[in-house]
Design a protein around this motif. Structure first.
Motif, short mmCIF file in Angstrom:
data_model
loop_
_atom_site.label_atom_id
_atom_site.label_comp_id
_atom_site.label_asym_id
_atom_site.label_seq_id
_atom_site.Cartn_x
_atom_site.Cartn_y
_atom_site.Cartn_z
N LEU A 15 -1.83 -80.64 94.28
CA LEU A 15 -0.58 -81.00 94.94
C LEU A 15 -0.81 -81.55 96.34
O LEU A 15 -1.71 -81.10 97.05
CB LEU A 15 0.34 -79.77 95.01
CG LEU A 15 0.72 -79.12 93.68
CD1 LEU A 15 1.71 -77.99 93.90
CD2 LEU A 15 1.32 -80.15 92.72
N CYS A 22 5.69 -83.52 94.38
CA CYS A 22 4.87 -82.31 94.34
C CYS A 22 5.68 -81.11 94.82
O CYS A 22 5.58 -80.01 94.26
CB CYS A 22 3.62 -82.48 95.21
SG CYS A 22 2.30 -83.45 94.45
N SER A 23 6.49 -81.32 95.85
CA SER A 23 7.30 -80.21 96.38
C SER A 23 8.38 -79.80 95.39
O SER A 23 8.80 -78.64 95.35
CB SER A 23 7.93 -80.61 97.72
OG SER A 23 8.86 -81.67 97.55
N GLU A 24 8.82 -80.73 94.55
CA GLU A 24 9.84 -80.43 93.54
C GLU A 24 9.25 -79.75 92.31
O GLU A 24 9.97 -79.09 91.55
CB GLU A 24 10.54 -81.72 93.10
CG GLU A 24 11.33 -82.42 94.20
CD GLU A 24 11.86 -83.78 93.77
OE1 GLU A 24 11.67 -84.13 92.57
OE2 GLU A 24 12.44 -84.49 94.60
N SER A 25 7.95 -79.91 92.12
CA SER A 25 7.32 -79.47 90.87
C SER A 25 7.34 -77.96 90.65
O SER A 25 7.15 -77.49 89.54
CB SER A 25 5.87 -79.97 90.81
OG SER A 25 5.07 -79.32 91.78
N SER A 26 7.58 -77.20 91.71
CA SER A 26 7.60 -75.73 91.58
C SER A 26 9.02 -75.18 91.40
O SER A 26 9.20 -73.98 91.20
CB SER A 26 6.95 -75.08 92.81
OG SER A 26 7.66 -75.42 93.98
N LYS A 28 12.63 -74.25 89.76
CA LYS A 28 13.01 -73.75 88.45
C LYS A 28 14.17 -74.56 87.87
O LYS A 28 14.88 -75.25 88.60
CB LYS A 28 13.40 -72.27 88.55
CG LYS A 28 12.26 -71.36 89.01
CD LYS A 28 12.73 -69.92 89.12
CE LYS A 28 11.61 -69.01 89.58
NZ LYS A 28 12.05 -67.60 89.72
N ARG A 42 11.61 -77.94 81.89
CA ARG A 42 10.21 -77.73 82.23
C ARG A 42 9.46 -77.36 80.96
O ARG A 42 10.01 -76.72 80.07
CB ARG A 42 10.03 -76.59 83.24
CG ARG A 42 10.66 -76.80 84.61
CD ARG A 42 10.21 -75.70 85.57
NE ARG A 42 8.78 -75.79 85.78
CZ ARG A 42 8.21 -76.52 86.76
NH1 ARG A 42 8.97 -77.20 87.59
NH2 ARG A 42 6.91 -76.56 86.88
N SER A 46 0.86 -74.27 83.35
CA SER A 46 0.00 -74.50 84.52
C SER A 46 0.11 -75.96 84.92
O SER A 46 0.69 -76.78 84.20
CB SER A 46 -1.46 -74.16 84.19
OG SER A 46 -2.00 -75.13 83.31
N ALA A 47 -0.47 -76.28 86.07
CA ALA A 47 -0.40 -77.66 86.56
C ALA A 47 -1.10 -78.63 85.60
O ALA A 47 -0.77 -79.82 85.56
CB ALA A 47 -1.04 -77.76 87.94
N SER A 50 1.75 -79.13 82.51
CA SER A 50 3.20 -79.05 82.75
C SER A 50 3.86 -80.37 83.13
O SER A 50 3.31 -81.17 83.88
CB SER A 50 3.48 -78.02 83.86
OG SER A 50 3.13 -76.72 83.44
N GLN A 74 3.55 -81.99 86.63
CA GLN A 74 3.50 -81.10 87.79
C GLN A 74 2.32 -81.47 88.70
O GLN A 74 2.44 -81.47 89.92
CB GLN A 74 3.36 -79.65 87.35
CG GLN A 74 3.32 -78.65 88.51
CD GLN A 74 3.31 -77.21 88.04
OE1 GLN A 74 3.85 -76.88 87.00
NE2 GLN A 74 2.68 -76.34 88.80
#
Length: 210
Positions: A15, A22-26, A28, A42, A46-47, A50, A74
């Motif tokens: 990331l 990248c900041s949005e990828s975590s 929910k 989603r 894992s990265a 995903s 992700q």
């Protein structure tokens, strides 16, 4: 194979702090991005396997009918060729893409009273398109993202890769002699709050059925 292309394929995909995707990828499912998009799906654990999908708050089409879903890995992949380095990611892309298309087609068909399996008219057809691009050109090397959207109205005009684009009337600039074709401008507009929230809830429900 050229060692340089292997370097691109196996490039570090961790990331990036300065990447908004990248900041949005975590986030929910159900959460909103700083841009106002909603995470609607989603897949993966894992990265390295995903993908996540967002519903955009804007559309280049009719805000009363159209919408855009954006699909992203992700990991900070920047080129389509890099997906081949992650077999499970490639597998999950097929699942994610097909589910997104299924959900979009279902919503479009439900809103179309004249829907038939084979449409007799362009107006009643469930027409969809995808758009994605990638490059290793430094200025435009960015987090991979693929858009899926209804292909109609101004946003459904023939594109350069369509055979119908080649049949468009060619004009010539009287000053420079340069040839060009005419197209209608496409401007992104906000989807109304009530419709946007309804779409987000519908997509979350459709995309997350086990």
């Amino acid at each position: 194979m050229n060692d340089n292309i292997n370097g691109l394929i196996k490039e570090d995909a961790s990331l990036h702090k300065d990447c908004n995707l990248c900041s949005e990828s975590s986030l929910k499912v159900g959460q909103r991005t700083d841009y106002g998009a909603v995470i609607v799906f989603r897949i993966g654990s894992s990265a390295e396997d995903s993908w996540f999908a967002t519903l955009s708050p804007k559309t280049g089409g009719d805000p009363e009918q159209d919408f855009t879903i954006q699909l992203m890995p992700q990991a900070h992949l920047t080129h389509f060729c890099q997906v081949s380095n992650y077999p499970k990611l490639a597998e999950n892309y097929g699942t994610a893409f097909s589910k997104v298309c299924n959900a979009m087609a279902g919503l479009m068909a439900a809103e179309n009273k004249g829907f038939k399996v084979t449409s007799e008219s362009k107006e009643d057809a469930v027409s969809m398109a995808t758009y994605g691009k990638c490059t290793n050109w430094k200025e435009k090397k960015e987090h991979l993202h693929i858009k899926v959207f209804p292909f109609r109205g101004d946003i459904g005009q023939p594109y350069t890769v369509d055979s119908s684009f080649g049949r468009k009337e060619v004009h010539k600039d009287s000053g420079t002699g340069e040839e060009f074709v005419k197209m209608k401008p496409v401007r992104k507009v906000m989807i109304g709050k009530e419709r946007f929230e309804k779409l987000a809830n519908q997509l979350i429900s459709l995309l997350n059925i086990k």
